[in-house]
Scaffold this motif. Structure first.
Motif, mmCIF file in Angstrom:
data_model
loop_
_atom_site.group_PDB
_atom_site.id
_atom_site.type_symbol
_atom_site.label_atom_id
_atom_site.label_comp_id
_atom_site.label_asym_id
_atom_site.label_seq_id
_atom_site.Cartn_x
_atom_site.Cartn_y
_atom_site.Cartn_z
ATOM 1 N N ASN A 99 0.832 -1.321 0.186
ATOM 2 C CA ASN A 99 -0.082 0.167 -0.128
ATOM 3 C C ASN A 99 0.598 0.784 -0.015
ATOM 4 O OD1 ASN A 99 -1.850 -1.684 -0.234
ATOM 5 N ND2 ASN A 99 -3.313 -1.055 2.250
ATOM 6 N N ILE A 100 2.331 0.821 0.426
ATOM 7 C CA ILE A 100 2.944 2.760 0.628
ATOM 8 C C ILE A 100 3.245 2.382 -0.924
ATOM 9 C CG2 ILE A 100 4.943 3.509 1.473
ATOM 10 C CD1 ILE A 100 4.977 1.945 3.995
ATOM 11 N N VAL A 101 3.797 1.442 -1.742
ATOM 12 C CA VAL A 101 3.911 1.602 -2.636
ATOM 13 C C VAL A 101 3.219 2.328 -3.631
ATOM 14 C CG1 VAL A 101 5.076 0.681 -5.804
ATOM 15 C CG2 VAL A 101 5.591 -0.057 -2.955
ATOM 16 N N LEU A 102 1.993 1.941 -3.533
ATOM 17 C CA LEU A 102 0.737 2.405 -3.911
ATOM 18 C C LEU A 102 0.613 3.557 -3.860
ATOM 19 C CD1 LEU A 102 -2.450 -0.856 -3.981
ATOM 20 C CD2 LEU A 102 -0.804 -0.205 -5.539
ATOM 21 N N LEU A 103 0.867 3.956 -2.896
ATOM 22 C CA LEU A 103 0.619 5.750 -2.372
ATOM 23 C C LEU A 103 1.519 6.069 -3.077
ATOM 24 C CD1 LEU A 103 -0.272 7.806 -0.705
ATOM 25 C CD2 LEU A 103 1.803 7.792 0.715
ATOM 26 N N ALA A 104 2.927 5.950 -3.544
ATOM 27 C CA ALA A 104 3.935 6.209 -3.857
ATOM 28 C C ALA A 104 2.976 6.891 -5.721
ATOM 29 C CB ALA A 104 4.826 5.637 -3.506
ATOM 30 N N SER A 145 -8.348 0.394 0.084
ATOM 31 C CA SER A 145 -8.480 1.844 -0.457
ATOM 32 C C SER A 145 -7.574 1.818 -1.357
ATOM 33 C CB SER A 145 -8.863 2.555 0.607
ATOM 34 O OG SER A 145 -10.099 2.329 1.189
ATOM 35 N N MET A 146 -5.999 1.706 -0.834
ATOM 36 C CA MET A 146 -5.199 2.047 -1.594
ATOM 37 C C MET A 146 -5.479 1.283 -3.361
ATOM 38 S SD MET A 146 -3.649 4.750 -0.507
ATOM 39 C CE MET A 146 -2.673 4.823 -1.697
ATOM 40 N N PRO A 147 -5.632 0.506 -3.597
ATOM 41 C CA PRO A 147 -5.879 0.313 -4.809
ATOM 42 C C PRO A 147 -6.881 0.889 -5.550
ATOM 43 C CG PRO A 147 -5.352 -2.015 -4.299
ATOM 44 C CD PRO A 147 -5.824 -0.902 -2.694
ATOM 45 N N ALA A 148 -7.765 1.156 -4.932
ATOM 46 C CA ALA A 148 -9.278 1.534 -5.600
ATOM 47 C C ALA A 148 -8.419 2.933 -5.812
ATOM 48 C CB ALA A 148 -10.523 2.209 -4.356
ATOM 49 N N LEU A 149 -7.935 3.644 -5.195
ATOM 50 C CA LEU A 149 -7.951 5.023 -4.747
ATOM 51 C C LEU A 149 -6.467 5.323 -6.365
ATOM 52 C CD1 LEU A 149 -7.005 6.728 -1.644
ATOM 53 C CD2 LEU A 149 -8.229 7.865 -3.267
ATOM 54 N N VAL A 150 -5.660 4.501 -6.895
ATOM 55 C CA VAL A 150 -4.511 3.755 -7.637
ATOM 56 C C VAL A 150 -5.793 4.082 -9.202
ATOM 57 C CG1 VAL A 150 -2.887 3.145 -9.468
ATOM 58 C CG2 VAL A 150 -2.286 3.021 -6.586
ATOM 59 N N PHE A 151 -6.917 3.386 -9.284
ATOM 60 C CA PHE A 151 -7.056 3.585 -10.190
ATOM 61 C C PHE A 151 -8.759 5.280 -10.161
ATOM 62 C CE2 PHE A 151 -6.169 -0.193 -10.529
ATOM 63 C CZ PHE A 151 -5.897 -0.687 -11.844
ATOM 64 N N LEU A 152 -8.385 5.155 -9.623
ATOM 65 C CA LEU A 152 -9.168 6.365 -8.913
ATOM 66 C C LEU A 152 -9.353 8.167 -9.032
ATOM 67 C CD1 LEU A 152 -12.476 8.424 -8.137
ATOM 68 C CD2 LEU A 152 -10.978 8.304 -5.913
ATOM 69 N N SER A 153 -7.620 7.521 -9.117
ATOM 70 C CA SER A 153 -7.213 8.656 -9.398
ATOM 71 C C SER A 153 -6.252 8.953 -11.239
ATOM 72 C CB SER A 153 -5.415 8.878 -8.717
ATOM 73 O OG SER A 153 -5.422 8.381 -7.144
ATOM 74 N N LEU A 154 -5.864 8.097 -11.575
ATOM 75 C CA LEU A 154 -5.893 7.895 -13.044
ATOM 76 C C LEU A 154 -7.307 8.060 -13.475
ATOM 77 C CD1 LEU A 154 -4.592 3.783 -13.528
ATOM 78 C CD2 LEU A 154 -3.735 6.365 -14.237
ATOM 79 N N SER A 155 -8.084 7.822 -12.855
ATOM 80 C CA SER A 155 -9.695 8.085 -14.034
ATOM 81 C C SER A 155 -9.986 9.873 -13.808
ATOM 82 C CB SER A 155 -10.827 7.846 -13.223
ATOM 83 O OG SER A 155 -11.971 8.060 -13.681
ATOM 84 N N LEU A 156 -9.288 9.741 -12.602
ATOM 85 C CA LEU A 156 -9.625 11.264 -12.579
ATOM 86 C C LEU A 156 -8.334 12.463 -13.577
ATOM 87 C CD1 LEU A 156 -9.835 14.761 -11.372
ATOM 88 C CD2 LEU A 156 -8.596 14.241 -9.289
ATOM 89 N N TYR A 157 -7.334 11.869 -13.566
ATOM 90 C CA TYR A 157 -6.425 12.406 -14.752
ATOM 91 C C TYR A 157 -6.830 12.482 -16.217
ATOM 92 C CZ TYR A 157 -2.064 12.487 -16.965
ATOM 93 O OH TYR A 157 -0.678 13.774 -17.910
ATOM 94 N N ARG A 371 -12.225 6.464 6.969
ATOM 95 C CA ARG A 371 -11.467 5.948 5.488
ATOM 96 C C ARG A 371 -12.838 6.381 4.630
ATOM 97 N NH1 ARG A 371 -10.724 0.185 6.575
ATOM 98 N NH2 ARG A 371 -12.443 0.670 9.122
ATOM 99 N N TYR A 372 -13.331 6.364 4.496
ATOM 100 C CA TYR A 372 -14.756 6.323 3.423
ATOM 101 C C TYR A 372 -14.530 8.100 3.200
ATOM 102 C CZ TYR A 372 -17.362 2.271 5.865
ATOM 103 O OH TYR A 372 -17.773 1.719 5.901
ATOM 104 N N THR A 373 -14.258 8.941 3.885
ATOM 105 C CA THR A 373 -14.109 10.279 3.207
ATOM 106 C C THR A 373 -12.644 10.237 2.403
ATOM 107 O OG1 THR A 373 -15.006 11.117 5.163
ATOM 108 C CG2 THR A 373 -13.712 12.540 3.902
ATOM 109 N N ALA A 374 -11.462 9.546 3.237
ATOM 110 C CA ALA A 374 -9.833 9.593 2.552
ATOM 111 C C ALA A 374 -10.343 8.701 0.724
ATOM 112 C CB ALA A 374 -9.521 8.703 3.102
ATOM 113 N N LEU A 375 -11.092 8.663 0.646
ATOM 114 C CA LEU A 375 -10.911 7.905 -1.117
ATOM 115 C C LEU A 375 -11.026 9.132 -1.869
ATOM 116 C CD1 LEU A 375 -13.807 5.639 -1.034
ATOM 117 C CD2 LEU A 375 -11.362 5.200 -2.076
ATOM 118 N N ALA A 376 -11.361 10.565 -1.288
ATOM 119 C CA ALA A 376 -11.316 11.826 -2.020
ATOM 120 C C ALA A 376 -10.151 12.399 -1.887
ATOM 121 C CB ALA A 376 -11.861 12.823 -1.129
ATOM 122 N N LEU A 377 -8.902 11.724 -1.181
ATOM 123 C CA LEU A 377 -7.604 12.117 -1.400
ATOM 124 C C LEU A 377 -6.964 13.441 -3.341
ATOM 125 C CD1 LEU A 377 -5.454 9.831 1.202
ATOM 126 C CD2 LEU A 377 -5.406 11.995 0.915
#
Length: 416
Positions: A99-104, A145-157, A371-377
């Motif tokens: 998850n730290i790698v996914l955060l990076a 949450s971190m795997p979902a956040l990677v794809f969420l960030s890609l979608s936003l990008y 943690r639900y709110t943190a999906l907005a990162l």
């Protein structure tokens, strides 16, 4: 209220920028060190989700597998950790390091967008994701949450790239198709991100040229989501006790946390310059203190040893009132900013997306976690960027946010 001009770190004093850089570097090292020395056994909700991998190995990608999921999140976590099992051997510490790698990776996606916008502070600004306290729990534990956040960030990008293409008069559809695919994958990690399907619809209302891309985006996300809904006959696995419905308490709590985190990323006294917003927030805080609508006690594992039951009740009520105050203040401000900047579709995408995720916990009636709110990162970091000024106030807020995040993560580990 006017946004700040793009500020290069050199425009602030070298000392203040150096302090902020040092804080974030030390924070990153502290996060890695905390995980490396963390308990060698699964804690808190980790066992429920670690079990996803064995269920996937046993049943494969079948309806039986989806029905057997022992947590509230979708199966994306199982796919990621099954693929990495040769490296992690399903060791709790190694799974947390994933998850730290996914955060990076998420930080890199944000940096790529900021660099594309000619932000000279793109590395420092994207690294400020560590200032948000919830980041530490998401990245420091073997949670979902971190795997979902990677794809969420890609979608936003790619959505932002699509809006950028629209402004240039270039083809747009491909960007929104890609955005729909990435968000569809994210839904398989955290179903609450479905609220973001409203964003392309909003953009289409603001610019009719986006009607077809928005419909394509929606259709793709629906196709990705349908197998889960059919298998579960709802939006959560059958074993999950999540009640669908509206919760004012959870909505206010999530908005309050979002407001507090936004202030940590971009601390400015001007947030309190709108007297009507402040007055409304003060009234809501008083009402909450009287009726106990929002009652939350973060860091309870630390404070239990020092406060009596009555003291903890007072603390929970006071903190809940603080969240209610921040919620109303932030809601008024973000709605104002979205309206005033409605011609800037990129900022609408970022700010409206932030609001959508901040409000999404209101749809879960029986339980709330920050943690639900943190999906907005990713939205939170990008939304704060135009309002940030590098200085001592920013350095102090960065230090406060990182310390809070570290203590929060240690609380989960020490409570075992």
């Amino acid at each position: 209220m006017q946004r700040l001009a793009i500020q290069h770190p050199r425009d602030a004093s070298a000392e203040t920028v150096g302090v902020t850089v040092a804080v974030l570097l030390l924070a990153a090292l502290a996060l890695v060190a905390t995980v490396v020395t963390s308990p060698p056994a699964f804690v808190y909700d980790e066992p429920y989700y670690a079990n996803y991998v064995s269920l996937f190995r046993r049943y494969g990608l079948t309806e039986k597998f989806l029905d057997a999921l022992s947590g509230g999140a979708g199966p994306l976590y199982a796919f990621v950790h099954r693929a990495l099992e040769p490296l992690t051997n399903l060791s709790p510490i190694r799974m947390r390091l994933v998850n730290i790698v996914l955060l990076a990776v998420v930080t890199g996606i944000l940096a790529a967008w900021l660099k594309r916008q000619n932000r000279p502070d793109y590395l420092l600004a994207s690294s400020a994701i560590l200032v948000v306290p919830m980041t530490w729990v998401l990245a420091g534990m073997a949670l979902t949450s971190m795997p979902a956040l990677v794809f969420l960030s890609l979608s936003l990008y790619v959505q932002l790239r699509g809006v950028e293409a629209l402004e240039r008069g270039s083809a747009v559809l491909g960007w929104f198709v890609a955005g729909g695919i990435f968000l569809g994958v994210a839904v398989w990690g955290r179903q609450t991100v479905l609220v973001l399907t409203a964003l392309p619809m909003l953009l289409a209302l603001l610019d009719r040229r986006l009607r077809v891309p928005a419909l394509a985006f929606l259709a793709i996300v629906v196709v990705f989501t349908a197998p889960l809904v059919i298998a579960w006959e709802g939006f959560t696995p059958p074993n999950e006790e999540a009640d669908e419905g509206l919760s004012l308490c959870h909505g206010l709590a999530s908005l309050g946390y979002t407001g507090l985190c936004f202030f940590l990323l971009a601390p400015r006294r001007e947030w309190f310059s709108h007297k009507s917003f402040v007055a409304a927030a003060a009234v809501v805080a008083v009402v909450n203190a009287t009726f106990g609508i929002v009652v939350l006690s973060p860091f309870s594992s630390f404070l239990d040893d020092f406060l009596s039951d009555a003291g903890m009740a007072v603390y929970a009520g006071l903190f809940g009132s603080l969240l209610a105050f921040c919620a109303v203040l932030f809601l008024g401000w973000i709605l104002k900013i979205i309206w005033e900047g409605r011609r800037d579709l990129k900022q609408v995408t970022i700010n409206a997306g932030l609001l959508c995720i901040a409000l999404s916990p209101a749809l879960i009636a029986n339980y709330y976690s920050s943690r639900y709110t943190a999906l907005a990162l990713p939205y939170l970091v990008l939304a704060a960027q135009p309002w940030r000024a590098w200085g001592w106030r920013t350095s102090g807020a960065a230090l406060a946010g990182c310390i809070t995040g570290l203590l929060s993560l240690l609380g989960y580990f020490w409570a075992t």
